[in-house]
Design an enzyme around this catalytic site. Structure first.
Site, PDB file in Angstrom:
ATOM      1  N   HIS A  15      11.214  -6.152  -1.427  1.00 38.51           N
ATOM      2  CA  HIS A  15      10.165  -6.387  -2.428  1.00 38.51           C
ATOM      3  C   HIS A  15       9.065  -5.335  -2.338  1.00 38.51           C
ATOM      4  O   HIS A  15       8.688  -4.718  -3.341  1.00 38.51           O
ATOM      5  CB  HIS A  15       9.585  -7.783  -2.237  1.00 38.51           C
ATOM      6  CG  HIS A  15       8.545  -8.145  -3.235  1.00 38.51           C
ATOM      7  ND1 HIS A  15       8.771  -8.966  -4.300  1.00 38.51           N
ATOM      8  CD2 HIS A  15       7.251  -7.766  -3.333  1.00 38.51           C
ATOM      9  CE1 HIS A  15       7.674  -9.078  -5.023  1.00 38.51           C
ATOM     10  NE2 HIS A  15       6.723  -8.368  -4.444  1.00 38.51           N
ATOM     11  N   GLU A  16       8.541  -5.136  -1.142  1.00 35.29           N
ATOM     12  CA  GLU A  16       7.432  -4.188  -0.999  1.00 35.29           C
ATOM     13  C   GLU A  16       7.876  -2.763  -1.269  1.00 35.29           C
ATOM     14  O   GLU A  16       7.137  -1.971  -1.857  1.00 35.29           O
ATOM     15  CB  GLU A  16       6.810  -4.310   0.390  1.00 35.29           C
ATOM     16  CG  GLU A  16       6.320  -5.705   0.753  1.00 35.29           C
ATOM     17  CD  GLU A  16       5.416  -6.324  -0.297  1.00 35.29           C
ATOM     18  OE1 GLU A  16       4.665  -5.595  -0.971  1.00 35.29           O
ATOM     19  OE2 GLU A  16       5.456  -7.550  -0.468  1.00 35.29           O
TER      20      GLU A  16
ATOM     21  N   ASN B 166       0.837  -1.205   0.000  1.00 33.40           N
ATOM     22  CA  ASN B 166       0.000   0.000   0.000  1.00 33.40           C
ATOM     23  C   ASN B 166       0.872   1.256   0.000  1.00 33.40           C
ATOM     24  O   ASN B 166       1.804   1.375   0.789  1.00 33.40           O
ATOM     25  CB  ASN B 166      -0.877   0.019   1.255  1.00 33.40           C
ATOM     26  CG  ASN B 166      -1.555  -1.307   1.503  1.00 33.40           C
ATOM     27  OD1 ASN B 166      -2.295  -1.806   0.678  1.00 33.40           O
ATOM     28  ND2 ASN B 166      -1.276  -1.895   2.663  1.00 33.40           N
TER      29      ASN B 166
END
Length: 983
Positions: free
Chosen positions: A413-414, A381
């Site tokens: 990754h995020e 998000n």
């Protein structure tokens, strides 16, 4: 991204603060990617019409229904009749077959939500959500005035209280009338074209206002807004936003969430978080509020809200351009001391993305929240990442080296998704690999650069072969860009992620490092702020390098694992010929990069360094001239393509040669694995070859000795380790679980007995080298522990006589008691968990001690459950059954489910029995009404019945037939079960 969670017991398995004044203008946004960031105002229209949720639980009114969904009964002011009550009742009573959706049916939205304001009024037992959507016609749809606009909404958990158009100039509002202005259908609110057209002519933007009520406390599906412990949080990818309110819940509608107001009880929920920047907050006595604004357009799947009583650690990062970014990681107060490594990993990720791709973080605030109840691994998000606690909490007392590596990789990754997923997203869910495959490749490269590239490559390929290759041969096989789905949640798979990353890696191999960077630069220049397709990425790579990649597009549409066979010939004139043949499910030849090196057959010298051959025909011959002597080929170096490589004529001497002399680290490891595999299968068939055994023992002894001359201990550890059972099973047409375990165990004992003295010496040497050294998670320290634990595993496998069992138990117990970190403790516990006879007392004592030491820590308890489910004891099924009754076991927590049920299903010899299949189906029957996403993933362990013998296959199939007829089956499980039964 939603990174799929894999059980923490074994790794075989989706930012912000610019002040309000910094909202991007119509002409663009300065800063970010090498000061070239821009926002294309024309949105690429995309995605397909939303899934119609099918609920088959026969309930009436607003109550519980499939997947732990629910509906509320009252609003702030008391009882209110819901506008969608009739369709909710009808949905609850229907038992229709779930609908399949197809990529070919994609159509752009006639109208787009360009901006949205939201208000969350949180009370215990219900939350009221008020939304104001600013709707504009889509200029890319010529006949938009004649088209309805479909808003997605799940009536089983969203109670619609109000629906109206507001006047943009502050005039009177207009309450919409069902039948005249809109219609309700299962999963949909359809705004009629005539009404939209009428209001569109009055103003530049239609303002649609909705008021809904939801009950997060009862949302056990963990999709949408739900409560985890004492914290409210949300998970909207892929289709969770429709469980919060009515909205065009598809990735091609990118809107600015200009104002998100959250109000809750001050003492219970002091932290109120959402995407973007906090621009306002206030005290309301017993309650308080915060207002957040995100200046960047985003699809609804990136929306996030968190309300809780959390603690945090804070830091900052200064970008290349000199901006200071405030960093904060939140968790429950008891876990705040386990956040430091995550913060360190975040800062490393930010610097790596700047150094390698010139991608700078675009806002002044980046928050991460750790959540215990989470279906996936993490979620990207914008500005407010939410993480499964398993991938953010780490300390030497609770985390293994693998856990630390996963924290670093998943944090990276995020974060990397901020550009590859958020700034540029996918136009529909069929394009999911566009953001996930690309970002997995990026996190793999990051982890390799932070530690050891050869080690990371070996780990990634082991995971690919153990999980994705198996998926390719199952009824759930699909291309990295699927053509259809019933539940999109079923396609967060190893194929989309891991094979998708391999496809991206092939671009990198074909174009080189500089060429790949040029393609990435052009991709962002063309598509920043857009929702696009896999073809858009391919064209950016092609155009930036002037290379034809049309044939390469077949990788996106071809399911299954291609096979590459080869034959060779050497002429005395110094010409070496290599013939490659490919076969796959594609209708035409794939474009396959094959990395090749040639080694002199006599000296082992590399006479031809790594060269990339481009196989574009079904069969091609490549020649190498002017060689001084015969050579041994080193093929598919660094695993340059996700294929199965097969020699037309097996040459064990060549394999042994490569295991000893290959200059490519990956292929040297691969050759050793081939030798082990050959001996294991020979043993399984009662035809073990003395020659093969001698080759294996020679390779093992040499590797063990060479481990004293290197500091890359992990490479040595992996070279000494036998292929795991799932990798071996994948190479069998008809899987024989018990035979695999028996044969693998026999080979392990042969090796251990032959090198018992050397293994004991190496174990002691490594033990001494670790004394007095502080705990560290650098590559050398991790490798040293890994190698020592491999020695422990071999030594504990010598356990046939009572005396041997005593010795093995004593060694493992000493290792357990003297462990300085969780890695060594778990290695010892894994060895002890399978001990029987005179070793049983040591086993039981260690298991009990681990439980007491855990002291209720959720992540440690997950390890405790999984190590027992994975043991090799004869009565493991009965033990697992008892563990389902343990007070610390619950089906409502995904991590706990995976730690016991998922682990047991990975225990091939124990699980693959008629009783094992029935046990799993019994648990799935209970789990599916609670959490369909987790139940469907675990159901995948029943669908490979065609690859087992008649008795096992019939038993697995019988459980599938039982589940498909289950009352109230979720669409998630239905899709997996129906594919498993499909002829």
């Amino acid at each position: 991204m939603r990174i799929p969670a894999v059980a923490v017991f074994c790794f075989l398995t989706q930012r912000t603060s610019k002040a309000f004044s910094m909202l991007p203008s119509r002409t663009g946004f300065t800063g970010g990617r090498a000061n070239q960031s821009r926002y294309a105002q024309g949105r690429r229209s995309a995605s397909l019409a939303a899934i119609t949720r099918t609920c088959r639980v026969p309930t009436t009114g607003f109550g519980f229904s499939a997947g732990g969904s629910f509906s509320a009964l009252t609003t702030r002011g008391g009882s209110t009749t819901a506008l969608n009550s009739v369709v909710a009742d009808a949905t609850a009573e229907k038992k229709d077959t779930p609908v399949e959706f197809f990529r070919k049916d994609y159509a752009p939205l006639p109208y787009l939500v360009s901006k949205i304001h939201m208000d969350f009024y949180i009370e215990n037992g219900k939350t009221t959500v008020t939304s104001k959507m600013f709707i504009k016609s889509n200029p890319k749809v010529g006949d938009y005035e004649a088209q309805d606009l479909v808003l997605d909404g799940d009536e089983t958990c969203v109670k619609l209280l109000s629906l109206k158009f507001d006047d943009a100039d502050g005039g009177e509002s207009y309450d919409l009338v069902e039948g005249k202005d809109y219609e309700l259908a299962p999963g949909k609110l359809i705004l009629k074209a005539d009404t939209l057209s009428t209001f569109a002519k009055k103003s530049d933007a239609i303002m649609l206002s909705t008021v809904v009520e939801i009950v997060p406390e009862k949302n056990t599906a963990l999709s949408g807004m739900y409560k985890s412990g004492t914290m409210y949080c949300s998970q909207c990818e892929a289709m969770g936003f429709r469980r919060i309110t009515y909205y065009p819940d598809r990735p091609d509608n990118m809107a600015i969430y200009e104002r998100v107001r959250i109000e809750a009880a001050k003492d219970e929920y002091p932290n109120l978080l959402s995407n973007g920047n906090r621009v306002e907050s206030g005290d309301l006595g017993e309650r308080h509020y915060a207002v957040w604004s995100d200046p960047f357009p985003k699809p609804s799947y990136l929306f996030c809200i968190v309300a809780g009583n959390l603690s945090s650690i804070k830091d900052s990062y200064t970008t290349t351009s000199g901006r200071e970014v405030k960093l904060e990681i939140f968790s429950e107060p008891d876990n705040v001391n386990k956040l430091d490594y995550a913060m360190e990993s975040l800062k490393k990720s930010m610097k790596w993305d700047e150094d390698v791709y010139g991608l700078e973080y675009d806002l002044d605030l980046f928050n991460i929240v750790a959540v215990n109840d989470f279906n996936m691994g993490a979620m990207e998000n914008k500005g407010l990442n939410v993480f499964n606690t398993a991938y953010v909490l780490a300390s030497p007392e609770s985390a293994t080296d693998t856990d630390y590596e996963l924290v670093e990789g998943v944090i990276g990754h995020e974060y990397f998704h901020n550009w590859t997923g958020n700034r540029v997203t996918c136009k529909d869910w069929f394009q999911l690999t566009l953001k996930e495959g690309l970002t997995v490749f990026r996190d793999q490269e990051f982890s390799g650069d932070m530690n050891s590239k050869p080690v990371k490559r070996i780990e990634d390929v082991k995971s690919l072969r153990g999980r994705q290759f198996n998926e390719d041969s199952s009824p759930m096989a699909h291309p990295i860009r699927p053509d259809s789905y019933i539940s999109m949640d079923n396609f967060y798979t190893a194929t989309v992620y891991s094979k998708g990353a391999e496809v991206i890696r092939m671009y990198h191999t074909l174009l080189g490092k500089e060429g790949f960077r040029k393609g990435m630069d052009l991709y962002f220049e063309r598509h920043d702020g857009q929702a696009v397709s896999c073809d858009d990425f391919r064209m950016a790579m092609a155009d930036a390098n002037g290379k034809d990649l049309d044939q390469f597009a077949l990788w996106y549409s071809t399911p299954g694992t291609p096979t590459l066979t080869y034959s060779t010939n050497y002429d005395k004139d110094g010409t070496y010929s290599l013939t490659l043949k490919q076969s796959s499910e594609a209708s035409e030849p794939l474009h396959i990069p094959v990395a090749v090196g040639l080694l002199d057959k006599e000296t082992g010298e590399e006479v031809v360094p790594t060269t990339i051959l481009e196989l574009k025909e079904m069969e091609q011959t490549f020649t190498f001239d002017n060689l001084k002597g015969d050579v041994v080929p080193s093929l598919l170096r660094d695993f340059s393509a996700p294929v199965k490589l097969i020699a037309e004529e097996e040459n064990k001497d060549a394999i042994a040669f490569l295991a000893a002399r290959d200059t490519d680290g990956f292929n040297k490891w691969e050759a050793g694995q081939q030798l082990y595999t050959s001996l294991i299968f020979q043993t399984l068939d009662n035809a073990a070859s003395e020659q093969t055994l001698e080759m294996v023992l020679e390779a093992f002894g040499r590797t063990l000795q060479d481990s004293k001359e290197t500091t890359d201990y992990s490479i040595s550890a992996y070279a000494l380790s036998l292929p795991n059972e799932s990798t071996l099973a994948e190479q069998m047409e008809i899987i024989q679980p018990t035979s695999i375990r028996r044969a693998r165990g026999t080979v392990k004992k042969q090796i251990a007995r032959k090198f018992k003295a050397e293994l004991e010496l190496r174990y002691q040497e490594l033990t001494e080298s670790m004394k007095g050294k502080p705990f560290s998670v650098n590559a050398v320290s991790i490798g040293r522990r890994r190698l020592r634990n491999v020695c422990l595993e071999y030594l504990c496998s010598i356990n046939e006589t009572d005396e041997e069992k005593y010795q093995a138990a004593d060694l493992a117990t000493s290792h357990f008691k003297n462990a300085t970190g969780m890695t060594d403790k778990m290695a010892a516990l894994n060895a002890l968990a399978s001990m029987d006879g005179v070793g049983a007392a040591a086993r039981d004592a260690a298991i009990e001690q681990f439980y007491q030491d855990a002291n209720g820590d959720a992540l440690l308890l997950n390890k405790w459950f999984s190590v027992q489910a994975l043991s090799h004891l004869d009565d493991v099924l009965e033990r697992v059954k008892k563990l389902t009754q343990h007070p610390d076991f619950t089906l409502s927590n995904p991590n706990r489910c995976r730690s016991l049920l998922g682990a047991f299903a990975m225990n091939l010899a124990a699980y693959h029995t008629p009783e094992g299949y029935k046990f799993l189906a019994d648990q799935l029957e209970k789990l599916d009404p609670i959490n369909p996403q987790i139940s469907s993933r675990l159901t995948g362990n029943l669908i490979q019945w065609r690859r087992h013998d008649e008795e096992r296959g019939a038993s697995m199939k019988a459980q599938l037939e039982r589940l498909v007829n289950m009352d109230g089956i979720s669409k998630d499980m239905y899709e997996v079960v129906s594919r498993g039964l499909k002829d």
